[in-house]
Every structure is written in C-alpha cells, then in structure tokens.
Design a protein around this motif. Structure first.
Motif, short mmCIF file in Angstrom:
data_model
loop_
_atom_site.label_atom_id
_atom_site.label_comp_id
_atom_site.label_asym_id
_atom_site.label_seq_id
_atom_site.Cartn_x
_atom_site.Cartn_y
_atom_site.Cartn_z
N ASN A 33 0.82 -1.21 0.00
CA ASN A 33 0.00 0.00 0.00
C ASN A 33 0.86 1.26 0.00
OD1 ASN A 33 -1.97 1.90 0.25
ND2 ASN A 33 -2.84 1.11 2.17
N LEU A 34 1.02 1.85 -1.19
CA LEU A 34 1.72 3.14 -1.28
C LEU A 34 0.68 4.22 -1.59
CD1 LEU A 34 4.86 2.12 -3.40
CD2 LEU A 34 4.41 1.78 -0.98
N GLY A 35 -0.54 3.92 -1.23
CA GLY A 35 -1.66 4.80 -1.57
C GLY A 35 -1.81 5.96 -0.63
N VAL A 36 -1.94 5.66 0.63
CA VAL A 36 -2.34 6.73 1.54
C VAL A 36 -1.15 7.42 2.18
CG1 VAL A 36 -2.54 5.41 3.68
CG2 VAL A 36 -4.14 7.27 3.24
N GLY A 37 -1.34 8.67 2.53
CA GLY A 37 -0.28 9.44 3.20
C GLY A 37 -0.38 9.26 4.69
N GLU A 38 0.14 8.14 5.16
CA GLU A 38 0.03 7.83 6.59
C GLU A 38 1.33 7.22 7.06
OE1 GLU A 38 -3.36 6.24 9.16
OE2 GLU A 38 -2.80 4.55 7.90
N PRO A 39 2.03 7.85 8.01
CA PRO A 39 3.30 7.27 8.47
C PRO A 39 3.10 5.84 8.95
CG PRO A 39 2.98 9.45 9.42
CD PRO A 39 1.71 9.10 8.71
N ASP A 40 4.03 4.97 8.58
CA ASP A 40 3.93 3.57 9.01
C ASP A 40 4.42 3.40 10.43
OD1 ASP A 40 6.42 4.32 7.87
OD2 ASP A 40 7.05 2.24 7.80
N PHE A 41 5.09 4.42 10.99
CA PHE A 41 5.61 4.32 12.36
C PHE A 41 4.47 4.35 13.36
CE2 PHE A 41 8.66 6.70 9.77
CZ PHE A 41 9.72 5.80 9.81
N ASP A 42 4.73 3.73 14.49
CA ASP A 42 3.75 3.79 15.57
C ASP A 42 3.85 5.18 16.22
OD1 ASP A 42 1.85 3.01 17.34
OD2 ASP A 42 3.10 1.56 18.42
N THR A 43 2.76 5.62 16.83
CA THR A 43 2.79 6.86 17.62
C THR A 43 3.83 6.68 18.73
OG1 THR A 43 0.43 7.17 17.21
CG2 THR A 43 1.40 8.42 19.03
N PRO A 44 4.75 7.64 18.92
CA PRO A 44 5.79 7.47 19.95
C PRO A 44 5.21 7.15 21.33
CG PRO A 44 6.29 9.35 18.55
CD PRO A 44 4.93 8.87 18.13
N GLU A 45 5.96 6.33 22.05
CA GLU A 45 5.48 5.76 23.31
C GLU A 45 5.12 6.84 24.35
OE1 GLU A 45 4.55 2.74 23.74
OE2 GLU A 45 4.04 3.18 25.82
N HIS A 46 5.92 7.90 24.44
CA HIS A 46 5.63 8.92 25.47
C HIS A 46 4.29 9.61 25.20
CE1 HIS A 46 6.83 12.59 23.10
NE2 HIS A 46 7.45 11.67 22.40
N ILE A 47 3.89 9.66 23.92
CA ILE A 47 2.61 10.27 23.57
C ILE A 47 1.46 9.33 23.97
CG2 ILE A 47 1.19 11.08 21.64
CD1 ILE A 47 3.80 11.93 20.23
N LYS A 48 1.67 8.05 23.69
CA LYS A 48 0.64 7.07 24.07
C LYS A 48 0.48 7.03 25.59
CE LYS A 48 1.98 3.42 21.45
NZ LYS A 48 1.82 2.16 20.70
N GLU A 49 1.62 7.17 26.28
CA GLU A 49 1.57 7.13 27.74
C GLU A 49 0.77 8.33 28.29
OE1 GLU A 49 2.09 4.77 29.73
OE2 GLU A 49 1.73 5.99 31.52
N ALA A 50 0.94 9.48 27.66
CA ALA A 50 0.18 10.68 28.10
C ALA A 50 -1.32 10.42 27.95
CB ALA A 50 0.60 11.90 27.28
N ALA A 51 -1.71 9.73 26.89
CA ALA A 51 -3.13 9.42 26.67
C ALA A 51 -3.64 8.43 27.72
CB ALA A 51 -3.32 8.86 25.27
N ARG A 52 -2.80 7.44 28.04
CA ARG A 52 -3.21 6.46 29.08
C ARG A 52 -3.41 7.17 30.40
NH1 ARG A 52 1.45 3.62 27.46
NH2 ARG A 52 0.96 2.36 25.64
N ARG A 53 -2.48 8.10 30.68
CA ARG A 53 -2.58 8.86 31.94
C ARG A 53 -3.89 9.67 31.96
NH1 ARG A 53 2.68 10.45 31.59
NH2 ARG A 53 2.05 12.45 30.73
N ALA A 54 -4.22 10.27 30.82
CA ALA A 54 -5.45 11.08 30.74
C ALA A 54 -6.66 10.22 31.05
CB ALA A 54 -5.57 11.71 29.35
N ILE A 55 -6.67 9.00 30.55
CA ILE A 55 -7.80 8.10 30.84
C ILE A 55 -7.82 7.75 32.32
CG2 ILE A 55 -8.80 5.82 30.39
CD1 ILE A 55 -7.68 6.00 27.55
N ARG A 56 -6.63 7.38 32.83
CA ARG A 56 -6.56 7.01 34.27
C ARG A 56 -7.02 8.16 35.16
NH1 ARG A 56 -1.64 4.25 33.15
NH2 ARG A 56 -0.46 6.09 33.78
N ASP A 57 -6.69 9.40 34.73
CA ASP A 57 -7.05 10.57 35.55
C ASP A 57 -8.50 11.00 35.33
OD1 ASP A 57 -4.48 10.48 36.37
OD2 ASP A 57 -3.80 12.26 35.26
N GLY A 58 -9.21 10.28 34.47
CA GLY A 58 -10.62 10.63 34.24
C GLY A 58 -10.80 11.86 33.35
N PHE A 59 -9.80 12.14 32.53
CA PHE A 59 -9.94 13.31 31.64
C PHE A 59 -10.72 12.88 30.39
CE2 PHE A 59 -8.43 16.65 28.70
CZ PHE A 59 -8.78 17.74 29.47
#
Ligand code: PMP
Ligand code: GLU
Length: 390
Positions: A33-59
């Motif tokens: 798939n060279l069709g879509v403009g979407e990075p194949d990399f995963d979202t960096p871990e520190h960003i995902k961790e911030a989201a997990r924290r937001a959920i844990r904190d009830g945000f």
C-alpha cells in the motif's frame, strides 16, 4: 432523497484507495500500500503514555469546544518559537484533524459563488470542501519544469472579481514542493494586492529534507498575518493520523466563527487525543528526527529506482512523504491515463498508489514512501515486472 450538495460530493479518492488496499489485504491478497499518506511508524510511546494517563485521571469529559487552553498555548508557543509570530489562545482553534480545520474555514469564509484559487496539483479535499461551502474552485496551473512552483504572474491572471481566497500547501501533497522566503514573498505580494485571504496548509512543515527549513507565509509581516489562516496538526509529524487532532491559527473573527460552527457540529475534539497532542508538542522531538532520517533514505531510494523504470520521470521532492513521477510517456493505446495505469498496477503488481488525476495532474502517479524500505523495494520490483508484461 439526497440533497443536491450530497449528490455532487465525491468521496476522498486517497481514502478510497486506502480502504480498497486494506480490504484486499484483509482477504489475504499481498498488496503493497503506497496509496495513503500515513506514516507507518507507531505513535511514539511517550505520547501514548500521556493518553493512558489522561484516561486514568478521568480526563474523559467535554472540554472547551475549541480545545483545552494548555494545547492552544502549546500550539501558539511552538509557532512563536519557530516562526517568530505571536498568536493568543483566542486566535487558535483545535479541530478533529487538519481536514476538519480546513472544512471549518471554508464554511465560515465563503458566500455562495465566492471563488478560491487552488494551484494544481492540489490535495484532493480542497475543491470538494470549497464546493461544499457553496464556493467555486479556480484552478491555477503550474509547470512541472518549474517544480510546480506557483508563478506570481499566473496567479494574477486568475484573479477575478469573485476571488476571495488562495490555498497554499507547502511542503506540498502531492509534489513535495516547498517555497523559500523569496518565492513566498512574491506570491504574498499578489495576494496582498488583491486582498485575498490565504489558507496556508502547513501540515508537512516538519517533514523537510536537505537542511531546508520551513517559512510560514504568516511570518512575512503583520499585514500577511492578518490575512492568513495557518493550518497544521499532529497527524504527519508525530504519526498520529488516527488521533484526529489538527488546528488553525488566524484572525480572531474567523477563529470565533469556526468555533461557533464547531460547537454546532462536532463539539470538542477528543479530550484524550488533545492531551496526547499536547505531549507531542511539548515532549521530546527525537522520534520525529528518527522518522525524518528514515523518510529521507526512502525518498532517495525511491526516486532513483523509479527513474530507472521506462516511462517514469521523477524529481527529488523537498518535503512531505510522496513522490510524484511523470508517467505520461506510458499513456497511449494501452493506458488512457493515470487512472487506468494505477488500476493496472493494483491488479497486476498488487501495488496501491494514487492516480495523478485525483490531484488535477493526470500525467503523474503519486506514491507514498511512508512505508518500510523493504516494502518499497518489493513494490518497485513488482511495478517493473508489471510494466514489462503489458
Ligand atoms: N492537508 C493535507 C495537504 C494533507 O495531505 C492531509 C492529509 N491527511 C490533511 C491536510 C489532513 O490531515 P489530518 O486531517 O489527518 O490532520
Ligand atoms: N492526506 C493523506 C493523503 O493524501 C491522507 C488521506 C486523506 O486524508 O486524504 O493520502
């Protein structure tokens, strides 16, 4: 049953090709798939961790419609640090992706019949979004030989009495072109002379190669800042396409109207994604640098490999993650244009890519190199085989 507006609307071809490629993959077909403009990399871990924290904190509740203050401040401060231009939080709106920001802009800016200048090749959603807002896209040609740079004189020739705005996208999807200060100033001069609003889509601004740095048209002086809406987001630079956070920076009157529109349509962008976007802007930038190095290696490989194929002519893009080879030499009896060629390559080579026609430039194909180098190599090999067989 459908409105005239809905009947005229064409779905996004880039997303349609992506869905098709993903559906084939799900059926077990080995599609690259060279069709879509979407990075194949995963979202960096520190960003995902911030989201997990937001959920844990009830945000997890409604936020202000136009985004949380901390994110608006981070957006404004980043722009100030990089471009030296100050925006207040009242001049920032956070939306559900840059696409949503653009949609909001056209909706609050255009009266029925207002015209918007769109240089060719253009990203697929501009003309449709303009039309959805009752406006009329006016396409401005550019020359391949000039790297698709918008010529001030050609721009001037397309300005009629109903022209209200100009869309600029740099680095460009699909060509990778960007503008240095002098070229930008020449375009800006024409826009100012005619009182145009400039919609400056800078979503690929962090993806520049060869030491180039991004200059925003809003940084060229206070008059331009007043006439410009800058659009950006986290999708591309931080591999966050699915989180849907984009934004606009612009005159307060416009931002206020866009916020009102958003309050009656989507409400706030997802609370958790906003926290993740804040971390993307404020946190370490090393993952971005790593992605950039990898994109650069792929870009160099792909341009060279495509140029070795008969009928392909490909120049080295300055930014973003697309190559846009000229393939007109292949058209004639066998392929009527880019759509037939792209379809053939999907069926025969099992490589998904986007026909140039989707961007108003039928002489080309667009290939995204937001895909692993090994996959790119396999794709080129398959394209070469399919072309030999036809
Ligand atoms: N502008 C351009 C030029 C794009 O290529 C994209 C691609 N998705 C967007 C805007 C929208 O980005 P998003 O909505 O994912 O923030
Ligand atoms: N902008 C990307 C592209 O051009 C993603 C798909 C879309 O939103 O159009 O492929």
């Amino acid at each position: 049953m459908l409105s005239e507006r809905a009947r005229r609307l064409r779905p996004s071809p880039t997303l349609a090709i992506d869905s098709r490629a993903k559906a084939l993959k799900a059926q077990g077909v080995d599609v690259i798939n060279l069709g879509v403009g979407e990075p194949d990399f995963d979202t960096p871990e520190h960003i995902k961790e911030a989201a997990r924290r937001a959920i844990r904190d009830g945000f997890t509740k409604y936020t202000p419609v136009g985004g949380i203050l901390a994110l608006k401040e981070a957006i404004a401060e980043t722009f100030q640090a990089e471009q030296g231009v100050h925006y207040t939080p009242q001049q920032v709106l956070v939306s559900c992706g840059a696409k949503h920001s653009l949609y909001n802009i056209f909706q609050v800016l255009l009266q029925e019949g207002d015209e918007v200048l769109i240089p060719i090749p253009y990203w697929v959603s501009y003309p449709e979004q303009v039309a959805l807002a009752g406006g009329r896209p006016v396409f401005v040609p550019t020359a391949r030989e000039e790297g698709f740079r918008l010529e001030p004189q050609v721009l001037r020739e397309h300005i009629g009495p109903r022209v209200k705005a100009l869309v600029l996208n740099y680095p460009s999807n699909p060509t990778g072109l960007t503008y240095d200060r002098a070229a930008l100033e020449a375009v800006a001069q024409v826009a100012l002379e005619h009182g145009l609003v400039i919609i400056s889509d800078e979503i690929y601004e962090k993806l520049l190669y060869d030491g180039l740095s991004h200059v925003s048209i809003a940084s060229l002086g206070p008059e331009l800042r007043e006439k410009t809406v800058v659009v950006n987001g986290v999708s591309k630079a931080y591999a966050m396409t699915g989180w849907r956070i984009g934004w606009a920076l612009g005159p307060e009157e416009l931002i206020k109207a866009m916020t009102a529109l958003q309050s009656q349509s989507t409400s706030n962008p997802t609370s958790i994604a906003q926290v993740a976007a804040l971390e993307a802007l404020r946190g370490p930038q090393e993952p971005l640098q790593q992605m950039l190095r990898e994109f650069d290696a792929r870009r160099r490989y792909l341009v060279e490999a495509l140029n070795a194929l008969e009928g392909f002519r490909c120049s080295l893009p300055q930014g973003a993650f697309y190559v846009f080879p000229h393939t007109q030499a292949l058209y004639g009896e066998r392929f009527s244009g880019s759509e037939e060629l792209a379809l053939y390559l999907l069926e025969q080579a099992r490589v998904a890519l986007v026909p140039g026609a989707a961007f108003g430039a039928d002489g080309h194909l667009r290939l995204s190199y937001a895909t692993a180098l090994e996959e790119l190599k396999r794709a080129v090999q398959r394209i070469a085989e399919a072309l030999r067989a036809c």
